[in-house]
Design a protein around this motif. Structure first.
Motif, mmCIF file in Angstrom:
data_model
loop_
_atom_site.group_PDB
_atom_site.id
_atom_site.type_symbol
_atom_site.label_atom_id
_atom_site.label_comp_id
_atom_site.label_asym_id
_atom_site.label_seq_id
_atom_site.Cartn_x
_atom_site.Cartn_y
_atom_site.Cartn_z
ATOM 1 N N HIS A 13 0.866 -1.204 0.000
ATOM 2 C CA HIS A 13 0.000 0.000 0.000
ATOM 3 C C HIS A 13 0.885 1.229 0.000
ATOM 4 O O HIS A 13 0.955 1.955 1.005
ATOM 5 N N PRO A 14 1.583 1.484 -1.125
ATOM 6 C CA PRO A 14 2.612 2.530 -1.120
ATOM 7 C C PRO A 14 2.067 3.960 -1.066
ATOM 8 O O PRO A 14 2.768 4.853 -0.638
ATOM 9 N N ARG A 15 0.859 4.180 -1.502
ATOM 10 C CA ARG A 15 0.341 5.555 -1.490
ATOM 11 C C ARG A 15 -1.179 5.576 -1.312
ATOM 12 O O ARG A 15 -1.822 4.522 -1.297
ATOM 13 N N GLY A 16 -1.684 6.798 -1.167
ATOM 14 C CA GLY A 16 -3.128 6.942 -0.950
ATOM 15 C C GLY A 16 -3.448 6.827 0.533
ATOM 16 O O GLY A 16 -2.566 6.578 1.364
ATOM 17 N N LYS A 17 -4.708 7.007 0.862
ATOM 18 C CA LYS A 17 -5.144 7.000 2.256
ATOM 19 C C LYS A 17 -4.883 5.643 2.926
ATOM 20 O O LYS A 17 -4.626 5.541 4.115
ATOM 21 N N LYS A 18 -4.957 4.616 2.121
ATOM 22 C CA LYS A 18 -4.806 3.275 2.692
ATOM 23 C C LYS A 18 -3.374 3.000 3.164
ATOM 24 O O LYS A 18 -3.131 2.014 3.857
ATOM 25 N N ALA A 19 -2.431 3.869 2.788
ATOM 26 C CA ALA A 19 -1.046 3.672 3.246
ATOM 27 C C ALA A 19 -0.951 3.817 4.768
ATOM 28 O O ALA A 19 0.024 3.362 5.377
ATOM 29 N N ASP A 20 -1.949 4.422 5.386
ATOM 30 C CA ASP A 20 -1.930 4.630 6.841
ATOM 31 C C ASP A 20 -2.468 3.382 7.557
ATOM 32 O O ASP A 20 -3.686 3.200 7.714
ATOM 33 N N TYR A 21 -1.542 2.550 7.988
ATOM 34 C CA TYR A 21 -1.880 1.257 8.615
ATOM 35 C C TYR A 21 -2.796 1.448 9.823
ATOM 36 O O TYR A 21 -3.794 0.747 9.994
ATOM 37 N N LEU A 22 -2.431 2.418 10.688
ATOM 38 C CA LEU A 22 -3.175 2.566 11.945
ATOM 39 C C LEU A 22 -4.581 3.132 11.728
ATOM 40 O O LEU A 22 -5.516 2.765 12.435
ATOM 41 N N TRP A 23 -4.728 4.020 10.753
ATOM 42 C CA TRP A 23 -6.059 4.572 10.458
ATOM 43 C C TRP A 23 -7.016 3.443 10.090
ATOM 44 O O TRP A 23 -8.168 3.403 10.490
ATOM 45 N N ARG A 24 -6.476 2.513 9.326
ATOM 46 C CA ARG A 24 -7.292 1.361 8.917
ATOM 47 C C ARG A 24 -7.510 0.402 10.097
ATOM 48 O O ARG A 24 -8.617 -0.076 10.321
ATOM 49 N N LEU A 25 -6.428 0.157 10.836
ATOM 50 C CA LEU A 25 -6.514 -0.811 11.941
ATOM 51 C C LEU A 25 -7.562 -0.384 12.975
ATOM 52 O O LEU A 25 -8.270 -1.225 13.526
ATOM 53 N N TYR A 26 -7.647 0.904 13.241
ATOM 54 C CA TYR A 26 -8.602 1.395 14.236
ATOM 55 C C TYR A 26 -9.951 1.788 13.613
ATOM 56 O O TYR A 26 -10.795 2.357 14.282
ATOM 57 N N GLY A 27 -10.120 1.486 12.331
ATOM 58 C CA GLY A 27 -11.367 1.858 11.655
ATOM 59 C C GLY A 27 -12.595 1.295 12.348
ATOM 60 O O GLY A 27 -13.599 1.986 12.547
ATOM 61 N N LEU A 28 -12.522 0.029 12.750
ATOM 62 C CA LEU A 28 -13.714 -0.593 13.342
ATOM 63 C C LEU A 28 -13.926 -0.147 14.787
ATOM 64 O O LEU A 28 -15.045 -0.238 15.305
ATOM 65 N N ASP A 29 -12.877 0.376 15.429
ATOM 66 C CA ASP A 29 -13.080 1.008 16.744
ATOM 67 C C ASP A 29 -13.909 2.276 16.561
ATOM 68 O O ASP A 29 -14.818 2.562 17.346
ATOM 69 N N ARG A 30 -13.610 3.020 15.509
ATOM 70 C CA ARG A 30 -14.401 4.237 15.264
ATOM 71 C C ARG A 30 -15.849 3.862 14.905
ATOM 72 O O ARG A 30 -16.791 4.549 15.287
ATOM 73 N N ALA A 31 -15.986 2.757 14.173
ATOM 74 C CA ALA A 31 -17.347 2.295 13.840
ATOM 75 C C ALA A 31 -18.108 1.978 15.132
ATOM 76 O O ALA A 31 -19.260 2.383 15.312
ATOM 77 N N GLN A 32 -17.449 1.287 16.049
ATOM 78 C CA GLN A 32 -18.087 0.962 17.341
ATOM 79 C C GLN A 32 -18.437 2.240 18.093
ATOM 80 O O GLN A 32 -19.510 2.349 18.675
ATOM 81 N N GLU A 33 -17.505 3.191 18.068
ATOM 82 C CA GLU A 33 -17.746 4.465 18.763
ATOM 83 C C GLU A 33 -19.004 5.137 18.195
ATOM 84 O O GLU A 33 -19.743 5.803 18.911
ATOM 85 N N ALA A 34 -19.218 4.950 16.910
ATOM 86 C CA ALA A 34 -20.385 5.560 16.250
ATOM 87 C C ALA A 34 -21.650 4.723 16.443
ATOM 88 O O ALA A 34 -22.704 5.072 15.934
ATOM 89 N N GLY A 35 -21.521 3.598 17.156
ATOM 90 C CA GLY A 35 -22.714 2.796 17.436
ATOM 91 C C GLY A 35 -22.913 1.617 16.496
ATOM 92 O O GLY A 35 -23.924 0.927 16.570
ATOM 93 N N ILE A 36 -21.950 1.377 15.587
ATOM 94 C CA ILE A 36 -22.070 0.194 14.715
ATOM 95 C C ILE A 36 -21.439 -0.984 15.468
ATOM 96 O O ILE A 36 -20.216 -1.073 15.575
ATOM 97 N N ASP A 37 -22.292 -1.855 15.998
ATOM 98 C CA ASP A 37 -21.745 -2.941 16.823
ATOM 99 C C ASP A 37 -21.590 -4.239 16.041
ATOM 100 O O ASP A 37 -21.240 -5.273 16.577
ATOM 101 N N ASP A 38 -21.845 -4.152 14.764
ATOM 102 C CA ASP A 38 -21.780 -5.336 13.923
ATOM 103 C C ASP A 38 -20.685 -5.099 12.887
ATOM 104 O O ASP A 38 -20.913 -4.421 11.881
#
Ligand code: SF4
Ligand code: SF4
Length: 463
Positions: free
Chosen positions: A203-228
């Protein structure tokens, strides 16, 4: 923010825990723990991964099969992916939609095209879709929410989509809230590889190059109330054993932080795609694939496992048995692929090549012949049995009271409205076979009554 994937610990466990014939007792104890429906810890998963003895591997397969039967019964939930747009700012080296692939034909479905695709899917019998998006500023949360609403609102004849899941880039908390309000089911984000150095390489470029942003993506989803939420890794980029440990680490993280593990795990293998050259070093053989599926099954007993049509029918047949609860069927990975019969021949429109190109009806018939009950059930989500709440319900007896009855009811709808005659015959025989074996007379009577109402023309009956 730090990664919760402890690479040092994972590598240490994979090097340190050696399972062998004389450690058979330990492997058997781990399988027993899993059969008592407890999630395994990382050292136990490492012990299973390091098991090379063919006899013990056979026991792992048998354990996974048994666990699947205990927790999921013989139903297989079916869905289809629907590609909404393949514009993408990322450059994932394994994907034909990557920004550097100038040969790819870019397209975003208009509202009218989207409706047409949904109607086509409905007229084949689908009830559950996963909408797939590239990562691009035009696919923001409002756009995703709009497409979800269109999907629910589009109904053709007796057809309707009852659950819309999402496979899209990670959003911020506000974005996830917007998408949640549109009524989504599961939000799926695959980390692709949990190994940071490999992640950087692919993932050399683009937004997806940020490993941690992606890794914590589902934590943010949970924070927003998406529990699935759904996690996944693309097998073949790095050592498969490491990726299994990564997936289990992710599941443990979600469980510890949000009191609920992932709803589903996906484990696609890298497939050929336009202009893609992958380092063959880590490609996963069929035998290794079966092992990783069985070990994941044992590691997280209450997590649904999704097997995709990337795999060919024979492998799917073998692997479903080892623990999968959901598969896609009649899938197309091109934009507009369901309405355009030419699309499957054009590699510049596909994200990757599919291994299983059978129609939904053929897949349904194959499952019935193998003794499974194909299901389009969406009842838990619609009755609020999701996330933590769902875990409370995932207890012995749940399959017999809910999953099996709902599988029969949704199968019956399919047989009445969409199936070919031979599938209808096989399906009705299977329904009768399950009814004959039902132990709870009350549940049995409820199902018999509802099946009769479906025959008379009522739809969407569930428990
Ligand atoms: Fe874009 Fe997804 Fe393909 Fe990566 S995998 S290039 S994010 S569409
Ligand atoms: Fe899934 Fe719930 Fe339906 Fe069972 S009853 S198949 S867990 S939605």
């Amino acid at each position: 923010m730090e990664s919760f994937i402890d690479e040092g610990k994972i590598q240490g466990l994979l090097k340190g825990v050696k399972a062998s014939r004389d450690r058979g007792i330990e492997v058997r104890e781990i399988i027993q723990k899993s059969l008592s429906k407890q999630r395994l810890d990382l050292s136990e998963v490492a012990a299973l991964l390091n098991t090379e003895d063919p006899e013990l591997i056979a026991e792992i397969f048998a354990g996974a099969k048994k666990l699947k039967e205990l927790v999921y019964g013989n139903r297989i939930v079916l869905f289809a992916p629907l590609y909404i747009g393949n514009d993408c700012v990322n450059d994932c080296q394994y994907c034909a939609f990557r920004v550097s692939n100038k040969e790819a034909r870019r397209r975003t479905l208009s509202d009218a095209e989207l409706k047409k695709e949904i109607e086509t899917l409905e007229s084949k019998g689908h009830k559950r879709l996963i909408l797939v998006y590239g990562e691009h500023p035009k696919y923001d949360a409002d756009f995703i929410a709009k497409t979800v609403k269109i999907t629910y609102a589009t109904k053709k004849d007796r057809g309707e989509i009852r659950r819309v899941n999402i496979n899209a880039p990670p959003l911020d908390v506000e974005g996830f809230k917007t998408v949640k309000e549109a009524g989504i089911g599961t939000y799926q984000i695959f980390q692709e590889t949990y190994h940071q150095e490999t992640y950087k390489k692919y993932h050399p470029r683009g937004k997806k190059a940020d490993y941690l942003w992606r890794l914590y993506g589902l934590d943010r989803a949970q924070e927003a109330g998406i529990d699935d939420v759904g996690i996944g890794a693309l097998f073949g980029l790095y050592d498969w054993k490491f990726e299994v440990m990564g997936l289990v680490s992710h599941a443990i993280h979600l469980e510890e932080r949000w009191n609920v593990g992932p709803h589903t795990i996906s484990f696609p293998r890298v497939q050929p795609a336009q202009g893609v050259k992958i380092d063959p070093k880590y490609l996963v053989s069929d035998e290794e694939f079966k092992r990783l599926v069985a070990i994941l099954r044992l590691a997280v007993p209450y997590t649904g496992m999704i097997l995709t049509a990337r795999e060919n029918p024979q492998i799917r047949k073998e692997v479903i048995d080892l623990g999968c609860s959901q598969i896609d069927a009649g899938s197309r990975t091109e934009l507009g692929g369901y309405t355009d019969s030419q699309a499957d021949q054009e590699s510049d429109r596909q994200q990757f090549k599919l291994g299983d190109t059978r129609s939904l009806d053929e897949v349904m018939r194959g499952l019935l012949e193998d003794g499974y009950i194909p299901s389009f059930c969406t009842s838990c989500y619609r009755l609020g049995r999701t996330g933590e709440h769902f875990m409370e319900f995932a207890i012995p007896g749940f399959i017999h009271e809910y999953c099996t009855p709902n599988a029969l009811l949704t199968l019956k709808e399919y047989l009445e409205d969409y199936s070919l005659p031979e599938t209808k015959k096989a399906g009705n025989k299977a329904i009768q076979g399950v009814l004959d074996k039902m132990k709870n007379p009350k549940v049995k009577q409820i199902v018999i009554d509802k099946l009769a109402r479906i025959e008379k023309g009522e739809r969407d009956l569930y428990c």
